[in-house]
Write a protein that holds these residues in place. Structure first.
Motif, PDB file in Angstrom:
ATOM      1  N   THR A  43      65.270  53.250  43.177  1.00 40.87           N
ATOM      2  CA  THR A  43      66.195  54.186  43.526  1.00 40.87           C
ATOM      3  C   THR A  43      66.491  55.430  42.787  1.00 40.87           C
ATOM      4  O   THR A  43      66.564  56.655  43.345  1.00 40.87           O
ATOM      5  CB  THR A  43      67.562  53.226  43.299  1.00 40.87           C
ATOM      6  N   ARG A  44      65.978  55.349  41.687  1.00 42.31           N
ATOM      7  CA  ARG A  44      65.830  56.737  40.705  1.00 42.31           C
ATOM      8  C   ARG A  44      64.646  57.509  41.173  1.00 42.31           C
ATOM      9  O   ARG A  44      64.820  58.773  41.387  1.00 42.31           O
ATOM     10  CB  ARG A  44      65.659  56.416  39.123  1.00 42.31           C
ATOM     11  N   VAL A  45      63.524  56.830  41.871  1.00 47.04           N
ATOM     12  CA  VAL A  45      62.418  57.709  42.260  1.00 47.04           C
ATOM     13  C   VAL A  45      62.778  58.416  43.720  1.00 47.04           C
ATOM     14  O   VAL A  45      62.636  59.465  43.848  1.00 47.04           O
ATOM     15  CB  VAL A  45      61.008  56.723  42.220  1.00 47.04           C
ATOM     16  N   LEU A  46      63.505  57.404  44.493  1.00 55.41           N
ATOM     17  CA  LEU A  46      63.908  58.140  45.847  1.00 55.41           C
ATOM     18  C   LEU A  46      64.688  59.136  45.678  1.00 55.41           C
ATOM     19  O   LEU A  46      64.746  60.161  46.591  1.00 55.41           O
ATOM     20  CB  LEU A  46      64.365  56.974  46.480  1.00 55.41           C
ATOM     21  N   ARG A  47      65.766  59.065  44.877  1.00 54.13           N
ATOM     22  CA  ARG A  47      66.815  59.958  44.458  1.00 54.13           C
ATOM     23  C   ARG A  47      66.131  61.593  44.059  1.00 54.13           C
ATOM     24  O   ARG A  47      66.485  62.519  44.409  1.00 54.13           O
ATOM     25  CB  ARG A  47      67.853  59.879  43.544  1.00 54.13           C
ATOM     26  N   ILE A  87      63.397  67.088  46.985  1.00 54.83           N
ATOM     27  CA  ILE A  87      62.468  68.274  47.376  1.00 54.83           C
ATOM     28  C   ILE A  87      63.123  69.020  48.532  1.00 54.83           C
ATOM     29  O   ILE A  87      63.222  68.394  49.605  1.00 54.83           O
ATOM     30  CB  ILE A  87      61.035  67.244  47.567  1.00 54.83           C
ATOM     31  N   ASN A  88      62.775  70.307  48.135  1.00 54.84           N
ATOM     32  CA  ASN A  88      63.218  71.311  49.402  1.00 54.84           C
ATOM     33  C   ASN A  88      62.336  71.271  50.559  1.00 54.84           C
ATOM     34  O   ASN A  88      60.989  71.359  50.522  1.00 54.84           O
ATOM     35  CB  ASN A  88      63.521  72.714  48.812  1.00 54.84           C
ATOM     36  N   GLY A  89      63.089  70.987  51.757  1.00 54.58           N
ATOM     37  CA  GLY A  89      62.086  71.171  53.110  1.00 54.58           C
ATOM     38  C   GLY A  89      61.697  69.775  53.545  1.00 54.58           C
ATOM     39  O   GLY A  89      60.947  69.893  54.472  1.00 54.58           O
ATOM     40  N   LEU A  90      61.613  68.820  52.737  1.00 55.30           N
ATOM     41  CA  LEU A  90      61.325  67.332  52.983  1.00 55.30           C
ATOM     42  C   LEU A  90      62.240  66.560  53.830  1.00 55.30           C
ATOM     43  O   LEU A  90      63.334  66.408  53.193  1.00 55.30           O
ATOM     44  CB  LEU A  90      60.814  66.522  51.696  1.00 55.30           C
ATOM     45  N   ILE A 137      65.997  55.401  51.868  1.00 53.95           N
ATOM     46  CA  ILE A 137      65.990  56.538  51.103  1.00 53.95           C
ATOM     47  C   ILE A 137      67.513  57.020  51.145  1.00 53.95           C
ATOM     48  O   ILE A 137      67.801  57.639  50.203  1.00 53.95           O
ATOM     49  CB  ILE A 137      65.025  57.468  51.758  1.00 53.95           C
ATOM     50  N   ASN A 138      67.933  57.291  52.193  1.00 49.62           N
ATOM     51  CA  ASN A 138      69.444  57.684  52.438  1.00 49.62           C
ATOM     52  C   ASN A 138      70.450  56.923  51.552  1.00 49.62           C
ATOM     53  O   ASN A 138      71.290  57.687  51.021  1.00 49.62           O
ATOM     54  CB  ASN A 138      69.894  57.625  53.975  1.00 49.62           C
ATOM     55  N   ARG A 139      70.111  55.802  51.459  1.00 46.31           N
ATOM     56  CA  ARG A 139      71.272  55.066  50.500  1.00 46.31           C
ATOM     57  C   ARG A 139      70.868  55.161  48.835  1.00 46.31           C
ATOM     58  O   ARG A 139      71.794  54.956  48.174  1.00 46.31           O
ATOM     59  CB  ARG A 139      71.120  53.487  50.809  1.00 46.31           C
ATOM     60  N   ALA A 140      69.765  55.912  48.591  1.00 47.29           N
ATOM     61  CA  ALA A 140      69.384  55.840  47.182  1.00 47.29           C
ATOM     62  C   ALA A 140      70.415  56.836  46.571  1.00 47.29           C
ATOM     63  O   ALA A 140      70.890  57.950  47.213  1.00 47.29           O
ATOM     64  CB  ALA A 140      68.049  56.160  47.153  1.00 47.29           C
TER      65      ALA A 140
END
Length: 258
Positions: A227-231, A236-239, A255-258
């Motif tokens: 969760t920490r990594v996905l947040r 990242i801008n543009g991703l 990813i959205n729930r992270a």
């Protein structure tokens, strides 16, 4: 600080942009886009609103509309709330999806009206998604060109075309010529305008963000660490979430729930 009241358009016409919070994706597939257009059509009919142009990008929406029987803010709130309900239900998430209130600008002159229409249609080309404006099926452009639209009852094109000619055939030809003219117009955009990254570019940015962690290891990390990594990756801008999910081998909803 209290919110600043919106400027009222004397013509009733507004250019509106809805953007995902932190520029996140708000459409992950064509089903999401169709749902949004169905909601837009529902409240267009309910409020007697006119829609002169529209374009769905991955993380934002552009609309050119004329206010109907209710205040435009009320109509847009109905649309936003309805789509967020769908999004949260489908992806098992909650919280804010859109960035604050929708952004808007008044449109009160004919030249400005036409330039905004062109700007909206050229969004996918400028973002590098397609080469021609009518290649993107998630905008109103194809309707102006006499081609089929995903939502046939959404577009009110007569008002825009009437500024080019009283003859429908001539109007469409003149509109097409104008619509494809190169321009550097920028409306309602931040200075760091989003563009789609290639997977190679996105992979490099993700790798840099991960540090010593390999991309292939992310999906197997303990939940708290993942969760920490996905947040961090979401910042990242543009991703886009969908692109990140594809590269990491996880679902967009994770990813959205992270």
């Amino acid at each position: 600080m209290p919110r600043v009241a919106r400027v009222k358009s004397n013509s009733g016409i507004y250019h509106i942009m809805l953007r995902g919070a932190n520029k996140q994706e708000i459409f992950h597939d064509d089903y999401d886009r169709n749902i949004f257009l169905n909601i837009l059509e529902k409240y267009k009919i309910q409020s007697d609103m006119s829609i002169y142009a529209w374009c769905l990008m991955n993380n934002h929406v552009h609309l050119l509309v004329k206010e109907g029987s209710e205040n435009i803010s009320v109509t847009m709130k109905r649309i936003g709330v309805s789509y967020v309900w769908h999004y949260n239900w489908k992806y098992h998430t909650n919280g804010h999806l859109f960035q604050d209130r929708f952004r808007s600008e008044i449109v009160e002159t004919y030249p400005y009206l036409l330039r905004v229409t062109r700007y909206i249609h050229q969004n996918p080309v400028k973002a590098g998604i397609v080469k021609r404006v009518d290649d993107w099926k998630w905008s109103s452009c194809r309707g102006y060109y006499g081609k089929s639209l995903v939502s046939e009852n959404l577009l009110d094109q007569e008002y825009i075309l009437s500024h080019f000619s009283v003859n429908p055939s001539v109007a469409k030809e003149r509109f097409k010529e104008f619509n494809e003219m190169p321009d550097n117009d920028s409306y309602l955009e931040d200075k760091d305008t989003w563009r789609r990254m290639t997977d190679k570019e996105a992979g490099l940015k993700i790798k840099n963000s991960l540090g010593s962690i390999e991309i292939a290891q992310v999906k197997s990390l303990p939940k708290t660490e993942r969760t920490r990594v996905l947040r961090k990756i979401k910042e990242i801008n543009g991703l886009s979430l969908r692109q990140a999910a594809r590269i990491l081998g996880v679902s967009p909803s994770l990813i959205n729930r992270a």
